[in-house]
Design a protein around this motif. Structure first.
Motif, PDB file in Angstrom:
ATOM      1  N   GLN A 107       0.825  -1.214   0.000  1.00  0.00           N
ATOM      2  CA  GLN A 107       0.000   0.000   0.000  1.00  0.00           C
ATOM      3  C   GLN A 107       0.860   1.265   0.000  1.00  0.00           C
ATOM      4  O   GLN A 107       0.599   2.223   0.738  1.00  0.00           O
ATOM      5  CB  GLN A 107      -0.969  -0.018   1.188  1.00  0.00           C
ATOM      6  N   GLY A 108       1.894   1.247  -0.818  1.00  0.00           N
ATOM      7  CA  GLY A 108       2.748   2.411  -0.975  1.00  0.00           C
ATOM      8  C   GLY A 108       3.853   2.534   0.045  1.00  0.00           C
ATOM      9  O   GLY A 108       4.636   3.487   0.001  1.00  0.00           O
ATOM     10  N   ILE A 109       3.952   1.566   0.954  1.00  0.00           N
ATOM     11  CA  ILE A 109       4.960   1.597   2.017  1.00  0.00           C
ATOM     12  C   ILE A 109       6.075   0.617   1.678  1.00  0.00           C
ATOM     13  O   ILE A 109       5.814  -0.558   1.375  1.00  0.00           O
ATOM     14  CB  ILE A 109       4.326   1.222   3.375  1.00  0.00           C
ATOM     15  N   ARG A 110       7.299   1.082   1.727  1.00  0.00           N
ATOM     16  CA  ARG A 110       8.460   0.232   1.479  1.00  0.00           C
ATOM     17  C   ARG A 110       8.718  -0.639   2.721  1.00  0.00           C
ATOM     18  O   ARG A 110       8.842  -0.134   3.831  1.00  0.00           O
ATOM     19  CB  ARG A 110       9.677   1.102   1.186  1.00  0.00           C
ATOM     20  N   ARG A 111       8.800  -1.928   2.508  1.00  0.00           N
ATOM     21  CA  ARG A 111       9.084  -2.856   3.610  1.00  0.00           C
ATOM     22  C   ARG A 111      10.402  -3.578   3.351  1.00  0.00           C
ATOM     23  O   ARG A 111      10.624  -4.093   2.253  1.00  0.00           O
ATOM     24  CB  ARG A 111       7.962  -3.886   3.763  1.00  0.00           C
ATOM     25  N   ILE A 112      11.253  -3.612   4.346  1.00  0.00           N
ATOM     26  CA  ILE A 112      12.497  -4.373   4.264  1.00  0.00           C
ATOM     27  C   ILE A 112      12.363  -5.572   5.189  1.00  0.00           C
ATOM     28  O   ILE A 112      12.135  -5.427   6.393  1.00  0.00           O
ATOM     29  CB  ILE A 112      13.703  -3.504   4.662  1.00  0.00           C
ATOM     30  N   HIS A 113      12.513  -6.765   4.637  1.00  0.00           N
ATOM     31  CA  HIS A 113      12.274  -8.002   5.374  1.00  0.00           C
ATOM     32  C   HIS A 113      13.593  -8.532   5.946  1.00  0.00           C
ATOM     33  O   HIS A 113      14.575  -8.711   5.221  1.00  0.00           O
ATOM     34  CB  HIS A 113      11.642  -9.043   4.454  1.00  0.00           C
ATOM     35  N   ILE A 114      13.576  -8.799   7.232  1.00  0.00           N
ATOM     36  CA  ILE A 114      14.782  -9.270   7.926  1.00  0.00           C
ATOM     37  C   ILE A 114      14.476 -10.600   8.596  1.00  0.00           C
ATOM     38  O   ILE A 114      13.635 -10.672   9.506  1.00  0.00           O
ATOM     39  CB  ILE A 114      15.251  -8.244   8.964  1.00  0.00           C
ATOM     40  N   PRO A 115      15.125 -11.685   8.175  1.00  0.00           N
ATOM     41  CA  PRO A 115      14.852 -13.003   8.758  1.00  0.00           C
ATOM     42  C   PRO A 115      15.551 -13.173  10.109  1.00  0.00           C
ATOM     43  O   PRO A 115      16.697 -12.757  10.297  1.00  0.00           O
ATOM     44  CB  PRO A 115      15.438 -13.964   7.727  1.00  0.00           C
ATOM     45  N   ILE A 116      14.844 -13.779  11.044  1.00  0.00           N
ATOM     46  CA  ILE A 116      15.383 -14.062  12.375  1.00  0.00           C
ATOM     47  C   ILE A 116      15.072 -15.517  12.699  1.00  0.00           C
ATOM     48  O   ILE A 116      13.925 -15.963  12.573  1.00  0.00           O
ATOM     49  CB  ILE A 116      14.755 -13.137  13.437  1.00  0.00           C
ATOM     50  N   ASP A 117      16.088 -16.259  13.133  1.00  0.00           N
ATOM     51  CA  ASP A 117      15.888 -17.689  13.391  1.00  0.00           C
ATOM     52  C   ASP A 117      15.692 -18.006  14.874  1.00  0.00           C
ATOM     53  O   ASP A 117      15.763 -19.155  15.288  1.00  0.00           O
ATOM     54  CB  ASP A 117      17.059 -18.504  12.837  1.00  0.00           C
ATOM     55  N   ARG A 118      15.457 -16.968  15.687  1.00  0.00           N
ATOM     56  CA  ARG A 118      15.192 -17.166  17.112  1.00  0.00           C
ATOM     57  C   ARG A 118      13.782 -16.704  17.433  1.00  0.00           C
ATOM     58  O   ARG A 118      13.268 -15.766  16.823  1.00  0.00           O
ATOM     59  CB  ARG A 118      16.193 -16.378  17.963  1.00  0.00           C
ATOM     60  N   GLN A 119      13.161 -17.316  18.431  1.00  0.00           N
ATOM     61  CA  GLN A 119      11.814 -16.945  18.827  1.00  0.00           C
ATOM     62  C   GLN A 119      11.858 -16.082  20.095  1.00  0.00           C
ATOM     63  O   GLN A 119      12.877 -16.001  20.778  1.00  0.00           O
ATOM     64  CB  GLN A 119      10.973 -18.200  19.098  1.00  0.00           C
ATOM     65  N   GLY A 120      10.730 -15.448  20.401  1.00  0.00           N
ATOM     66  CA  GLY A 120      10.584 -14.746  21.655  1.00  0.00           C
ATOM     67  C   GLY A 120      11.436 -13.495  21.773  1.00  0.00           C
ATOM     68  O   GLY A 120      11.831 -12.874  20.787  1.00  0.00           O
ATOM     69  N   ALA A 121      11.760 -13.139  23.043  1.00  0.00           N
ATOM     70  CA  ALA A 121      12.475 -11.902  23.320  1.00  0.00           C
ATOM     71  C   ALA A 121      13.857 -11.884  22.680  1.00  0.00           C
ATOM     72  O   ALA A 121      14.306 -10.846  22.178  1.00  0.00           O
ATOM     73  CB  ALA A 121      12.586 -11.696  24.828  1.00  0.00           C
ATOM     74  N   ALA A 122      14.534 -13.029  22.672  1.00  0.00           N
ATOM     75  CA  ALA A 122      15.878 -13.085  22.082  1.00  0.00           C
ATOM     76  C   ALA A 122      15.824 -12.745  20.598  1.00  0.00           C
ATOM     77  O   ALA A 122      16.679 -12.003  20.082  1.00  0.00           O
ATOM     78  CB  ALA A 122      16.488 -14.465  22.292  1.00  0.00           C
ATOM     79  N   GLY A 123      14.820 -13.270  19.893  1.00  0.00           N
ATOM     80  CA  GLY A 123      14.668 -12.964  18.479  1.00  0.00           C
ATOM     81  C   GLY A 123      14.398 -11.490  18.240  1.00  0.00           C
ATOM     82  O   GLY A 123      14.923 -10.893  17.285  1.00  0.00           O
ATOM     83  N   THR A 124      13.588 -10.876  19.127  1.00  0.00           N
ATOM     84  CA  THR A 124      13.285  -9.456  18.982  1.00  0.00           C
ATOM     85  C   THR A 124      14.534  -8.601  19.174  1.00  0.00           C
ATOM     86  O   THR A 124      14.761  -7.627  18.444  1.00  0.00           O
ATOM     87  CB  THR A 124      12.201  -9.039  19.992  1.00  0.00           C
ATOM     88  N   VAL A 125      15.355  -8.962  20.154  1.00  0.00           N
ATOM     89  CA  VAL A 125      16.594  -8.211  20.405  1.00  0.00           C
ATOM     90  C   VAL A 125      17.528  -8.307  19.196  1.00  0.00           C
ATOM     91  O   VAL A 125      18.096  -7.291  18.750  1.00  0.00           O
ATOM     92  CB  VAL A 125      17.291  -8.729  21.676  1.00  0.00           C
ATOM     93  N   ILE A 126      17.669  -9.504  18.639  1.00  0.00           N
ATOM     94  CA  ILE A 126      18.525  -9.687  17.456  1.00  0.00           C
ATOM     95  C   ILE A 126      17.984  -8.881  16.276  1.00  0.00           C
ATOM     96  O   ILE A 126      18.732  -8.228  15.536  1.00  0.00           O
ATOM     97  CB  ILE A 126      18.632 -11.180  17.100  1.00  0.00           C
ATOM     98  N   PHE A 127      16.670  -8.922  16.103  1.00  0.00           N
ATOM     99  CA  PHE A 127      16.031  -8.167  15.022  1.00  0.00           C
ATOM    100  C   PHE A 127      16.303  -6.675  15.169  1.00  0.00           C
ATOM    101  O   PHE A 127      16.695  -5.996  14.203  1.00  0.00           O
ATOM    102  CB  PHE A 127      14.529  -8.441  15.029  1.00  0.00           C
ATOM    103  N   ASP A 128      16.113  -6.139  16.370  1.00  0.00           N
ATOM    104  CA  ASP A 128      16.325  -4.707  16.583  1.00  0.00           C
ATOM    105  C   ASP A 128      17.774  -4.307  16.303  1.00  0.00           C
ATOM    106  O   ASP A 128      18.040  -3.220  15.772  1.00  0.00           O
ATOM    107  CB  ASP A 128      15.941  -4.329  18.018  1.00  0.00           C
ATOM    108  N   TRP A 129      18.717  -5.177  16.649  1.00  0.00           N
ATOM    109  CA  TRP A 129      20.124  -4.893  16.372  1.00  0.00           C
ATOM    110  C   TRP A 129      20.371  -4.831  14.862  1.00  0.00           C
ATOM    111  O   TRP A 129      21.026  -3.911  14.357  1.00  0.00           O
ATOM    112  CB  TRP A 129      20.997  -5.954  17.026  1.00  0.00           C
ATOM    113  N   LYS A 130      19.820  -5.795  14.138  1.00  0.00           N
ATOM    114  CA  LYS A 130      19.997  -5.816  12.686  1.00  0.00           C
ATOM    115  C   LYS A 130      19.342  -4.604  12.028  1.00  0.00           C
ATOM    116  O   LYS A 130      19.880  -4.026  11.077  1.00  0.00           O
ATOM    117  CB  LYS A 130      19.431  -7.118  12.104  1.00  0.00           C
ATOM    118  N   VAL A 131      18.180  -4.213  12.535  1.00  0.00           N
ATOM    119  CA  VAL A 131      17.495  -3.044  11.982  1.00  0.00           C
ATOM    120  C   VAL A 131      18.332  -1.788  12.193  1.00  0.00           C
ATOM    121  O   VAL A 131      18.494  -0.971  11.273  1.00  0.00           O
ATOM    122  CB  VAL A 131      16.098  -2.880  12.620  1.00  0.00           C
TER     123      VAL A 131
END
Length: 370
Positions: free
Chosen positions: A57-81
């Motif tokens: 819908q006109g918004i650019r999305r950048i997809h980042i794969p994370i192979d961990r679940q839960g809080a640990a996965g979120t922390v890794i994702f935020d670091w990569k972002v």
């Protein structure tokens, strides 16, 4: 016209699937695109397509794969972002401070980053000492690293003002949609009738007063149903078992419900919306209940009082909650007055149109190289 580009960090992606910040990010992104902005959102996913882009819908999305679940996965994702966003230009909006230390990258790169500081996460009962320490440190980091801060409640702004100067903080609350009607037929699977049930919609945690509200309701037979939405795991969670054991046969536990029309029907056709949150700023569920014109019974604290206003009913403990049930379940005049007060307060302060325009004004003010 200025070519304006906003990057949104701190969420798991859009379209919204996870919670209040994702819903807000979706609303803000669509609004800004309609106003001529470019918007980039970073999306957490499984897979091996790092850096793959798509447009929604006109918004650019950048997809980042994370192979961990839960809080640990979120922390890794935020670091990569934070790393990936470090090479971008424009303005940055980080939603939440849970990993604000990573935004040091934005600071080092000279990027302008506005941080929505959310609630006082380190005060929540559900976290252990290590998690509370992490959140406390990141709150401090966010206050220092962010170029400007957003507080979603006057009391949150007052709290942050003990960390930084008041003029570094702008107060903009959460928004919601007005619900003027809902399909009563959607209530049938839950065995309730319009106007003859009340509802709780929250994460079933001690700090959200579940036990107090359910026990207060269950003291006597009320010829009324209480629908308690949320993911209950009584086998694995002692608190969940305690709440369910305290419930009378008039309490219904349908689990978590994610279908928006069903949730809207449960709010719109309820007699009362019960809000037991004791910690936080402007709670999305409370705002959405007011948008549906709910009569609100809430835990008595300064967060809820500012949001719901003086005409809601408040309780400090289980006994006070039981007294409210005893009095208000038979007082139709009071219920109508409470419903009208919710509608008025919502329209005055919490419509998405008002909230999103306030955000755009702030983002425009802080856009680099104007």
């Amino acid at each position: 016209m200025l070519d304006r580009h906003l990057h949104i960090l701190g969420i798991r992606g859009i379209p919204a699937q996870h919670g209040g910040f994702e819903t807000f990010a979706e609303k803000l992104s669509l609004f800004l695109v309609s106003q001529g902005w470019k918007v980039t959102v970073y999306c957490q996913e499984e897979g091996d397509h790092l850096g793959k882009e798509s447009v929604w819908q006109g918004i650019r999305r950048i997809h980042i794969p994370i192979d961990r679940q839960g809080a640990a996965g979120t922390v890794i994702f935020d670091w990569k972002v934070s790393l990936l966003a470090g090479s971008e230009s424009g303005l940055f909006l980080t939603l939440g401070y849970n990993t604000a230390i990573f935004n040091i990258i934005q600071r080092i790169k000279g990027q302008t980053n506005i941080i929505n500081m959310d609630g006082i996460e380190w005060r929540r009962d559900k976290w252990g000492a290590i998690a509370k320490t992490w959140f406390w440190l990141n709150e401090r980091a966010g206050c220092w690293i962010g170029n400007h801060l957003v507080a979603d409640h006057p009391k949150i702004k007052a709290h942050l003002a003990t960390r930084v100067k008041d003029n570094k903080i702008t107060m903009i609350p959460y928004g919601g949609d007005k619900v003027s009607d809902a399909d009563a037929a959607l209530l049938e699977p839950y065995g309730v009738e319009a106007g003859n049930f009340s509802v709780i919609i929250a994460r079933p945690e001690p700090e959200n007063s579940f036990l107090e509200m359910v026990t207060a309701f269950s003291r006597v037979h009320r010829n009324h149903k209480l629908v308690v939405l949320g993911n209950f795991s009584p086998t694995n969670n002692p608190f969940h078992r305690q709440v369910m054991d305290a419930a009378s046969d008039e309490v219904v536990f349908p689990g978590a419900i994610y279908e928006a029309p069903v949730v809207q029907a449960l709010r719109y056709h309820s007699r009362f919306y019960l809000h037991g949150h004791r910690v936080g700023g402007t709670n999305p569920s409370l705002v959405e209940a007011m948008g549906a014109g709910c009569a609100v019974i809430a835990h008595d604290n300064h967060f809820n009082q500012w949001v719901a206003g003086p005409d809601a009913a408040y309780f400090k403990d289980e006994s006070a909650c039981a007294v409210l049930f005893d009095r208000l379940l038979t007082d139709d005049t009071a219920v109508l007055r409470m419903k009208e007060a919710s509608k008025t307060r919502f329209t005055e302060r919490f419509t998405w149109e008002k909230i999103l325009r306030e955000y755009e004004a702030l983002l425009t003010q802080w856009y680099p190289n104007k």
